[in-house]
Write an enzyme that holds these catalytic residues in place. Structure first.
Site, PDB file in Angstrom:
ATOM      1  N   HIS A 440      10.081   0.819  -5.591  1.00 54.11           N
ATOM      2  CA  HIS A 440       9.108   1.364  -4.628  1.00 54.11           C
ATOM      3  C   HIS A 440       9.767   2.288  -3.604  1.00 54.11           C
ATOM      4  O   HIS A 440       9.062   2.955  -2.836  1.00 54.11           O
ATOM      5  CB  HIS A 440       8.391   0.213  -3.907  1.00 54.11           C
ATOM      6  CG  HIS A 440       6.973   0.522  -3.546  1.00 54.11           C
ATOM      7  ND1 HIS A 440       6.469   1.793  -3.502  1.00 54.11           N
ATOM      8  CD2 HIS A 440       5.931  -0.298  -3.213  1.00 54.11           C
ATOM      9  CE1 HIS A 440       5.204   1.768  -3.144  1.00 54.11           C
ATOM     10  NE2 HIS A 440       4.853   0.502  -2.972  1.00 54.11           N
ATOM     11  N   ASP A 444       5.615   5.423  -6.030  1.00 56.48           N
ATOM     12  CA  ASP A 444       4.448   4.801  -5.415  1.00 56.48           C
ATOM     13  C   ASP A 444       3.624   4.084  -6.477  1.00 56.48           C
ATOM     14  O   ASP A 444       3.670   4.420  -7.668  1.00 56.48           O
ATOM     15  CB  ASP A 444       3.588   5.852  -4.716  1.00 56.48           C
ATOM     16  CG  ASP A 444       4.312   6.493  -3.533  1.00 56.48           C
ATOM     17  OD1 ASP A 444       5.108   5.786  -2.882  1.00 56.48           O
ATOM     18  OD2 ASP A 444       4.078   7.681  -3.267  1.00 56.48           O
TER      19      ASP A 444
END
Length: 467
Positions: A440, A444
């Site tokens: 992450h 995204d």
């Protein structure tokens, strides 16, 4: 003049190696290029060939010794040639000279292990015909004592022994064209083709037989677990292998490095199942390879990586490093651990090329024949816990990748089906869960889900190159 056997440089980043075992004892004859010892590094386990023919005159370091690269670990001399004492380097960490037990030196090379799920090209098994988990090959029976010439002729690689076992062939009957009559892969495959070409014996007249019982379901692959320990007290201890230590270090480092997030998609793989059923016999007959499910998933992933190159990237400080080529790391389960060989420039390969690469890498991983560069440089990885029957796995990212795809177990399930008129009903389809672990820090959630949706559409629309 004696020839030095040195700890090889198995890659630019590798500074030392650990001796696992010697295949020869001191005083025994050796032939150039035959396996002399097995070593383990933080990248790969490998067999080291003899650099010259002669007699293994002196072993300086026994099993368990860890020595720097380029260190002299043994000497090979001509028959009757004396060997002078060789001073050892002062900075040889953990390198304690040790004698090689006679029993270990005389032990035959182990037969290849049962072909575990990913050791057989990442095949998601139980749900499919013929069980795509590569059933264990029958072990090659121990050979009786024979003349030196016969033993030399029977010498072969683990791959050749596995092929012979699978086809019920006695290697003593196979003419060898290798060194000293060694049976090569080409020899065994040629012998098999000639056997197939021979006319079959006329069938025996049919005899009355009882109605056969239904065939039992294909057994699930046995998990790769260590043997149960023999307890002498309340607990049993053993040191971790070099490979297990490195796996532990890499997994903890990955968790510490990447911000792990997972997403899971359900995918109808009916197209894959039908295509494999249609082409598997033709591929084995025409190309000599077994068509498994795995290359279909890899082709879909490659197409998605082209559309979303950020998942084929890595992070270097505050820089995003995009990679021109797609180098797929493919997890291979071994009896003593896990290794991730790499299919380089996978975007340039056809479905057939991907299958051949999978078969080759998995076979050589089992036989400890991978080179260090073949387990380095991945840009995206794939793993497959599916053959054990689970729904899906949530794997740890293989550094320095930013994502890893997990293939679950293919199962037939009731699903809602919509026809051309928009009417809905219940049908049966082949379904799999695909899970993506992603970093992450760079990816995204929306991008990760778009990537997975691309893979799902590619598979369900059957865009494969052989369709």
């Amino acid at each position: 003049m004696p020839v030095n056997v040195v700890m090889p440089q198995m890659g630019e980043s590798i500074a030392e190696g650990t001796i696992v075992k010697w295949f020869k004892n001191e005083g025994e004859p050796v032939k150039k290029d035959e396996p002399l010892l097995e070593i383990s590094t933080d990248k790969v386990d490998a067999e080291v060939p003899a650099p010259a023919s002669g007699v293994l005159a002196k072993i300086h370091y026994g099993p368990g010794a860890t020595v720097p690269v380029e260190t002299v670990i043994a000497e090979i001399a001509a028959e009757g040639e004396a060997v002078a004492a060789t001073p050892q380097p002062a900075a040889a960490p953990e390198a304690t000279p040790a004698a090689v037990p006679k029993a270990q030196a005389e032990a035959p090379a182990p037969a290849p292990p049962a072909e575990e799920p990913f050791a057989r090209e990442l095949t998601p098994a139980p749900a499919a015909p013929e069980g795509e988990v590569f059933p264990a090959a029958a072990p090659v029976p121990a050979e009786p004592e024979a003349s030196e010439a016969a033993l030399l002729r029977r010498r072969s690689s683990p791959l050749v022994r596995r092929i012979a076992a699978e086809h019920g062939i006695d290697l003593a009957q196979v003419p060898g064209t290798g060194l000293h009559g060694r049976v090569t892969k080409e020899d065994i495959l040629s012998y098999i083709e000639k056997q197939k070409a021979k006319p079959a014996a006329p069938p025996a007249p049919p005899a009355a037989a009882p109605t056969p019982a239904p065939a039992p379901a294909a057994p699930r692959p046995a998990p790769t677990v260590p043997a149960a320990p023999t307890f002498a007290g309340e607990e049993y201890r053993e040191p971790m292998s070099i490979m297990r230590q490195r796996i532990a270090e890499h997994m903890v480092a990955s968790r510490r490095t990447s911000a792990h997030v997972q997403t899971v998609f359900e995918v109808d793989v009916s197209h894959i199942v039908r295509l494999r059923e249609k082409y598997k016999d033709e591929w084995e007959r025409q190309y000599g390879v077994k068509l498994t499910y795995t290359p279909f998933f890899l082709e879909a992933a490659i197409d998605a990586l082209k559309a979303f190159p950020v998942l084929n990237a890595s992070i270097d400080g505050n820089d995003i490093v995009y990679h021109r080529h797609i180098n797929l790391g493919v997890a291979v389960a071994l009896p003593h651990g896990l290794i991730v060989p790499v299919i380089k420039h996978a975007e340039e390969l056809s479905l057939l090329g991907l299958q051949r690469a999978l078969t080759d890498l998995a076979t050589r991983a089992r036989n400890k024949q991978l080179k260090p560069e073949e387990v380095q440089g991945s840009t995206f990885s794939v793993t497959n816990p599916g053959p054990y029957g689970n729904l899906f796995g949530l794997p740890i990212i293989n550094q320095p990748n930013v994502a890893i795809l997990s293939i679950g177990n293919i199962q037939r399930r009731p699903v809602v089906i919509r026809d051309a008129m928009g009417r809905e009903g219940i049908g049966i389809s082949d379904v799999v869960y695909l899970a993506l672990s992603f970093d992450h820090r760079l990816i995204d959630g929306a991008v990760a889900d778009q990537f997975m949706a691309h893979i799902k559409a590619f598979i369900q629309e059957g865009r494969f190159s052989l369709a």
